[in-house]
Design a protein around this motif. Structure first.
Motif, PDB file in Angstrom:
ATOM      1  N   THR A 271      31.290  43.789  32.593  1.00  0.00           N
ATOM      2  CA  THR A 271      31.950  43.372  31.403  1.00  0.00           C
ATOM      3  C   THR A 271      33.392  43.978  31.108  1.00  0.00           C
ATOM      4  OG1 THR A 271      30.964  44.877  29.922  1.00  0.00           O
ATOM      5  CG2 THR A 271      30.061  42.803  29.999  1.00  0.00           C
ATOM      6  N   GLN A 272      33.476  45.303  31.275  1.00  0.00           N
ATOM      7  CA  GLN A 272      34.649  46.023  31.162  1.00  0.00           C
ATOM      8  C   GLN A 272      35.644  45.910  32.388  1.00  0.00           C
ATOM      9  OE1 GLN A 272      32.833  49.793  29.587  1.00  0.00           O
ATOM     10  NE2 GLN A 272      34.230  49.181  27.784  1.00  0.00           N
TER      11      GLN A 272
ATOM     12  N   GLN B  44      43.727  42.590  36.802  1.00  0.00           N
ATOM     13  CA  GLN B  44      44.862  42.190  37.590  1.00  0.00           C
ATOM     14  C   GLN B  44      45.227  42.985  38.828  1.00  0.00           C
ATOM     15  OE1 GLN B  44      46.567  39.414  36.508  1.00  0.00           O
ATOM     16  NE2 GLN B  44      45.287  39.150  34.595  1.00  0.00           N
TER      17      GLN B  44
ATOM     18  N   LEU C 103      34.334  41.578  35.292  1.00  0.00           N
ATOM     19  CA  LEU C 103      34.455  40.262  34.520  1.00  0.00           C
ATOM     20  C   LEU C 103      35.540  40.389  33.384  1.00  0.00           C
ATOM     21  CD1 LEU C 103      30.581  39.348  34.081  1.00  0.00           C
ATOM     22  CD2 LEU C 103      32.127  38.669  35.677  1.00  0.00           C
ATOM     23  N   SER C 104      36.419  41.369  33.245  1.00  0.00           N
ATOM     24  CA  SER C 104      37.307  41.324  32.192  1.00  0.00           C
ATOM     25  C   SER C 104      38.575  40.675  32.708  1.00  0.00           C
ATOM     26  CB  SER C 104      37.718  42.989  32.292  1.00  0.00           C
ATOM     27  OG  SER C 104      38.775  43.039  31.408  1.00  0.00           O
ATOM     28  N   LYS C 105      39.309  40.075  31.711  1.00  0.00           N
ATOM     29  CA  LYS C 105      40.612  39.323  31.637  1.00  0.00           C
ATOM     30  C   LYS C 105      41.594  40.114  32.155  1.00  0.00           C
ATOM     31  CE  LYS C 105      38.952  35.475  28.532  1.00  0.00           C
ATOM     32  NZ  LYS C 105      39.213  34.807  27.280  1.00  0.00           N
ATOM     33  N   ASN C 106      41.500  41.374  31.800  1.00  0.00           N
ATOM     34  CA  ASN C 106      42.207  42.571  32.124  1.00  0.00           C
ATOM     35  C   ASN C 106      42.429  42.972  33.375  1.00  0.00           C
ATOM     36  OD1 ASN C 106      43.242  42.565  29.197  1.00  0.00           O
ATOM     37  ND2 ASN C 106      41.500  44.061  28.585  1.00  0.00           N
TER      38      ASN C 106
ATOM     39  N   TYR D 238      41.475  50.438  29.012  1.00  0.00           N
ATOM     40  CA  TYR D 238      40.448  49.847  28.323  1.00  0.00           C
ATOM     41  C   TYR D 238      39.739  51.335  27.809  1.00  0.00           C
ATOM     42  CZ  TYR D 238      37.375  50.628  32.331  1.00  0.00           C
ATOM     43  OH  TYR D 238      36.684  51.153  33.310  1.00  0.00           O
TER      44      TYR D 238
ATOM     45  N   ALA E 193      41.720  47.287  36.391  1.00  0.00           N
ATOM     46  CA  ALA E 193      41.857  47.265  34.863  1.00  0.00           C
ATOM     47  C   ALA E 193      42.391  48.523  34.150  1.00  0.00           C
ATOM     48  CB  ALA E 193      40.201  46.636  34.609  1.00  0.00           C
TER      49      ALA E 193
END
Length: 216
Positions: A63-64, A72, A67-70, A79, A76
């Motif tokens: 999740t972190q 790139q 699958l994170s939108k962050n 976070y 990531a």
């Protein structure tokens, strides 16, 4: 010869060690093998930060990170995680790919920022927050006599000295005494001139003020 994912990921261990050694004991670096969900942690350094050990799964990465939108460009960054009883752990994860472009691993940096918050609180407690001294303004004074004159004028303020009675002058001298004006050499003469009285009068005021103080 085919190189399996775990063997290929082992070459990142020196990088993990270099990062941890550069940023110190509060910096934990974890190397994951993403080709297996169980026992995916293959290397850790400074693992007292989160308590992650070799053999742990990569559950939280789903999740972190993955699958994170962050996420790139396979990174990531920055976070936050809470682990091992610590609430202020800042993390950055980088996906590691093989020559075929498949994501086979992940290198995660976990930094315990709690000591930084403590330092921030310490500095906040000792830094002057109100009425900062204007050093630039202070440099305008050439000597202590000028400072004395300024203090005397501030205490007298807009009062009309010519219409001032003895009680008021005594009150002003008491305020100057409290602020230490008379500790400055030459201040007594300056006060006498400002209040349009003699030095003897100022001496008598000071004697009266000090007698009252001793009486209390």
């Amino acid at each position: 010869m085919t190189i399996n994912a775990r063997d290929e990921l082992m070459k990142y261990i020196p990088i993990a060690d270099a990062i941890a050694q550069t940023f110190g004991k509060n910096c934990e670096v974890v190397l994951y093998d993403l080709t297996t969900s169980q026992s995916s942690v293959i290397y850790t350094t400074n693992n007292h930060v989160t308590g992650i050990e070799n053999g742990h799964p990569f559950n939280h990465l789903l999740t972190q990170v993955l699958l994170s939108k962050n996420l790139q460009n396979d990174v990531a960054a920055n976070y936050q995680i809470a682990s091992n009883g610590k609430e202020n752990v800042k993390s950055t994860s980088v996906l590691l790919r093989n020559t075929g472009g498949d994501a086979i691993g992940c290198l995660t940096i976990n930094y315990d920022t709690e000591p930084l918050f403590q330092i921030q609180q310490f500095l906040s407690d000792i830094v002057v927050k109100e009425n900062p001294l204007d050093l630039k303004k202070e440099t305008e004074y050439n000597n202590v006599q000028e400072i004395a004159k300024t203090l005397i004028q501030q205490i007298i303020g807009e009062s009309d000295v010519e219409k001032m009675d003895r009680r008021k002058k005594l009150e002003i001298v008491a305020s100057m005494e409290e602020k230490g004006v008379f500790l400055i050499r030459g201040a007594l003469e300056t006060v006498a001139d400002a209040l349009q009285v003699s030095k003897v009068t100022i001496y008598s005021y000071l004697d009266e003020i000090r007698d009252r103080a001793e009486g209390n």
